[in-house]
Design a protein around this motif. Sequence first.
Motif, PDB file in Angstrom:
ATOM      1  N   ILE A 174       0.818  -1.225   0.000  1.00 53.39           N
ATOM      2  CA  ILE A 174       0.000   0.000   0.000  1.00 53.39           C
ATOM      3  C   ILE A 174       0.850   1.273   0.000  1.00 53.39           C
ATOM      4  CG2 ILE A 174      -1.591   1.383   1.400  1.00 53.39           C
ATOM      5  CD1 ILE A 174      -3.051  -1.246   2.069  1.00 53.39           C
ATOM      6  N   PRO A 175       1.827   1.443   0.925  1.00 50.27           N
ATOM      7  CA  PRO A 175       2.602   2.688   0.881  1.00 50.27           C
ATOM      8  C   PRO A 175       3.436   2.840  -0.385  1.00 50.27           C
ATOM      9  CG  PRO A 175       3.517   1.172   2.511  1.00 50.27           C
ATOM     10  CD  PRO A 175       2.201   0.613   2.087  1.00 50.27           C
ATOM     11  N   VAL A 176       3.882   1.729  -0.966  1.00 48.87           N
ATOM     12  CA  VAL A 176       4.618   1.814  -2.235  1.00 48.87           C
ATOM     13  C   VAL A 176       3.703   2.392  -3.310  1.00 48.87           C
ATOM     14  CG1 VAL A 176       5.796   0.531  -4.051  1.00 48.87           C
ATOM     15  CG2 VAL A 176       6.127  -0.119  -1.660  1.00 48.87           C
ATOM     16  N   LEU A 177       2.485   1.884  -3.380  1.00 44.69           N
ATOM     17  CA  LEU A 177       1.537   2.385  -4.380  1.00 44.69           C
ATOM     18  C   LEU A 177       1.156   3.836  -4.094  1.00 44.69           C
ATOM     19  CD1 LEU A 177      -0.810  -0.731  -4.696  1.00 44.69           C
ATOM     20  CD2 LEU A 177       1.073  -0.064  -6.198  1.00 44.69           C
ATOM     21  N   GLU A 178       0.969   4.169  -2.826  1.00 47.26           N
ATOM     22  CA  GLU A 178       0.618   5.550  -2.472  1.00 47.26           C
ATOM     23  C   GLU A 178       1.679   6.528  -2.940  1.00 47.26           C
ATOM     24  OE1 GLU A 178      -1.958   5.127   1.648  1.00 47.26           O
ATOM     25  OE2 GLU A 178       0.234   5.075   1.770  1.00 47.26           O
ATOM     26  N   TRP A 179       2.936   6.219  -2.647  1.00 47.17           N
ATOM     27  CA  TRP A 179       4.006   7.155  -2.974  1.00 47.17           C
ATOM     28  C   TRP A 179       4.353   7.131  -4.460  1.00 47.17           C
ATOM     29  CZ3 TRP A 179       5.293  11.153  -0.153  1.00 47.17           C
ATOM     30  CH2 TRP A 179       4.864  11.155   1.184  1.00 47.17           C
ATOM     31  N   LEU A 180       4.146   6.014  -5.101  1.00 48.59           N
ATOM     32  CA  LEU A 180       4.317   5.988  -6.554  1.00 48.59           C
ATOM     33  C   LEU A 180       3.263   6.870  -7.220  1.00 48.59           C
ATOM     34  CD1 LEU A 180       5.659   4.906  -9.126  1.00 48.59           C
ATOM     35  CD2 LEU A 180       4.153   2.908  -8.966  1.00 48.59           C
ATOM     36  N   MET A 181       1.999   6.766  -6.767  1.00 49.98           N
ATOM     37  CA  MET A 181       0.944   7.594  -7.334  1.00 49.98           C
ATOM     38  C   MET A 181       1.147   9.066  -6.984  1.00 49.98           C
ATOM     39  SD  MET A 181      -0.689   5.439  -9.056  1.00 49.98           S
ATOM     40  CE  MET A 181       0.593   4.183  -9.105  1.00 49.98           C
ATOM     41  N   TRP A 182       1.678   9.326  -5.780  1.00 49.22           N
ATOM     42  CA  TRP A 182       2.010  10.711  -5.388  1.00 49.22           C
ATOM     43  C   TRP A 182       3.007  11.313  -6.364  1.00 49.22           C
ATOM     44  CZ3 TRP A 182       6.757  12.790  -3.774  1.00 49.22           C
ATOM     45  CH2 TRP A 182       6.706  14.053  -3.174  1.00 49.22           C
ATOM     46  N   GLN A 183       4.009  10.534  -6.706  1.00 53.67           N
ATOM     47  CA  GLN A 183       4.984  11.042  -7.674  1.00 53.67           C
ATOM     48  C   GLN A 183       4.335  11.266  -9.034  1.00 53.67           C
ATOM     49  OE1 GLN A 183       6.738   9.246 -10.615  1.00 53.67           O
ATOM     50  NE2 GLN A 183       7.036  11.430 -10.942  1.00 53.67           N
ATOM     51  N   MET A 184       3.608  10.283  -9.513  1.00 48.64           N
ATOM     52  CA  MET A 184       3.028  10.378 -10.848  1.00 48.64           C
ATOM     53  C   MET A 184       2.027  11.524 -10.958  1.00 48.64           C
ATOM     54  SD  MET A 184       4.468   7.966 -12.638  1.00 48.64           S
ATOM     55  CE  MET A 184       3.374   7.904 -14.064  1.00 48.64           C
ATOM     56  N   GLY A 185       1.255  11.749  -9.884  1.00 45.65           N
ATOM     57  CA  GLY A 185       0.211  12.759  -9.940  1.00 45.65           C
ATOM     58  C   GLY A 185       0.662  14.167  -9.602  1.00 45.65           C
ATOM     59  N   GLY A 186       1.773  14.299  -8.847  1.00 49.92           N
ATOM     60  CA  GLY A 186       2.195  15.621  -8.413  1.00 49.92           C
ATOM     61  C   GLY A 186       3.668  15.910  -8.604  1.00 49.92           C
ATOM     62  N   PHE A 187       4.526  15.050  -8.003  1.00 53.45           N
ATOM     63  CA  PHE A 187       5.962  15.315  -8.024  1.00 53.45           C
ATOM     64  C   PHE A 187       6.556  14.832  -9.348  1.00 53.45           C
ATOM     65  CE2 PHE A 187      10.423  14.736  -6.528  1.00 53.45           C
ATOM     66  CZ  PHE A 187      10.612  15.988  -5.996  1.00 53.45           C
ATOM     67  N   GLY A 188       6.225  15.534 -10.352  1.00 49.12           N
ATOM     68  CA  GLY A 188       6.576  15.249 -11.745  1.00 49.12           C
ATOM     69  C   GLY A 188       5.857  16.281 -12.585  1.00 49.12           C
ATOM     70  N   PRO A 189       4.525  16.237 -12.596  1.00 50.76           N
ATOM     71  CA  PRO A 189       3.779  17.264 -13.319  1.00 50.76           C
ATOM     72  C   PRO A 189       4.059  18.686 -12.832  1.00 50.76           C
ATOM     73  CG  PRO A 189       2.365  15.389 -12.881  1.00 50.76           C
ATOM     74  CD  PRO A 189       3.647  15.126 -12.148  1.00 50.76           C
ATOM     75  N   MET A 190       4.173  18.884 -11.518  1.00 48.29           N
ATOM     76  CA  MET A 190       4.399  20.248 -11.012  1.00 48.29           C
ATOM     77  C   MET A 190       5.826  20.732 -11.300  1.00 48.29           C
ATOM     78  SD  MET A 190       1.492  21.290  -9.975  1.00 48.29           S
ATOM     79  CE  MET A 190       0.796  20.252 -11.275  1.00 48.29           C
ATOM     80  N   PRO A 191       6.875  19.969 -10.947  1.00 47.15           N
ATOM     81  CA  PRO A 191       8.217  20.401 -11.341  1.00 47.15           C
ATOM     82  C   PRO A 191       8.358  20.528 -12.861  1.00 47.15           C
ATOM     83  CG  PRO A 191       8.363  18.688  -9.683  1.00 47.15           C
ATOM     84  CD  PRO A 191       6.926  18.769 -10.091  1.00 47.15           C
ATOM     85  N   GLY A 192       7.637  19.689 -13.590  1.00 50.12           N
ATOM     86  CA  GLY A 192       7.681  19.795 -15.048  1.00 50.12           C
ATOM     87  C   GLY A 192       7.184  21.148 -15.534  1.00 50.12           C
ATOM     88  N   GLN A 193       6.177  21.695 -14.853  1.00 44.40           N
ATOM     89  CA  GLN A 193       5.695  23.032 -15.199  1.00 44.40           C
ATOM     90  C   GLN A 193       6.731  24.098 -14.853  1.00 44.40           C
ATOM     91  OE1 GLN A 193       2.930  23.876 -16.859  1.00 44.40           O
ATOM     92  NE2 GLN A 193       2.408  21.713 -17.071  1.00 44.40           N
ATOM     93  N   VAL A 194       7.478  23.878 -13.771  1.00 48.97           N
ATOM     94  CA  VAL A 194       8.575  24.800 -13.449  1.00 48.97           C
ATOM     95  C   VAL A 194       9.571  24.822 -14.599  1.00 48.97           C
ATOM     96  CG1 VAL A 194      10.522  25.229 -11.900  1.00 48.97           C
ATOM     97  CG2 VAL A 194       8.308  24.525 -10.957  1.00 48.97           C
TER      98      VAL A 194
END
Length: 208
Positions: free
Chosen positions: A95-115
């Motif tokens: 569960i925590p692996v999936l949570e943090w993987l989805m956290w990266q995919m949904g936020g910590f990637g798209p947001m820095p990408g906009q930067v």
Amino acid sequence: MTIELHTWNTPNGRKISVALEEMGLPYKVFPVHIGKGEQMKPEFLKISPNNKIPAIVDPEGPDGKPVSVFESGAILLYLGEKTGKFLPKSLGERIPVLEWLMWQMGGFGPMPGQVHHFIALEDETQRVYGLKRYSDETRRLYGVLDRRLADHEFVAGALSVADFAILGWAWRHERHKVSFADFPNVGRWYDTLMARPGVKRGMDAKLD
């Protein structure tokens, strides 16, 4: 047999080269020059219909048949399932692996990408507004990660594919205008990962 890695030298590409090295899987890089639009070529679209890198082709997929996989998160989960490494078998540990993987995919990637996008803009009005908006959100996400790592060595407990996913983007922290002095737990986690031989090989792999 050797896995084909179709990619370019980007954070999402580095996630997969690091994972392949850590998992001890043989692979060959097939560079896809995104600056020249090679991701739009018909032969690449056959394995990555969303015309994004990375994508892999595994000649020994399920039941021994070739399979292609696109989207970096899906690739990490596939490789974890294939090897039984860095992806826990029990649901509770997964569960925590999936949570943090989805956290990266949904936020910590798209947001820095906009930067990355707004830093490069020449229109100062658009640049200032967009850069502040996405820089603030990127720093918030670094804060989320820093709090998590205050009492965890790795994001999901044991080292997992979620760490590889997040590392690909933390690797660009200087481009995000983020100092690890402000997020010391992230800095400790980053240094720990970057000292691993498999991660080093994955980061040094020529992807372009």
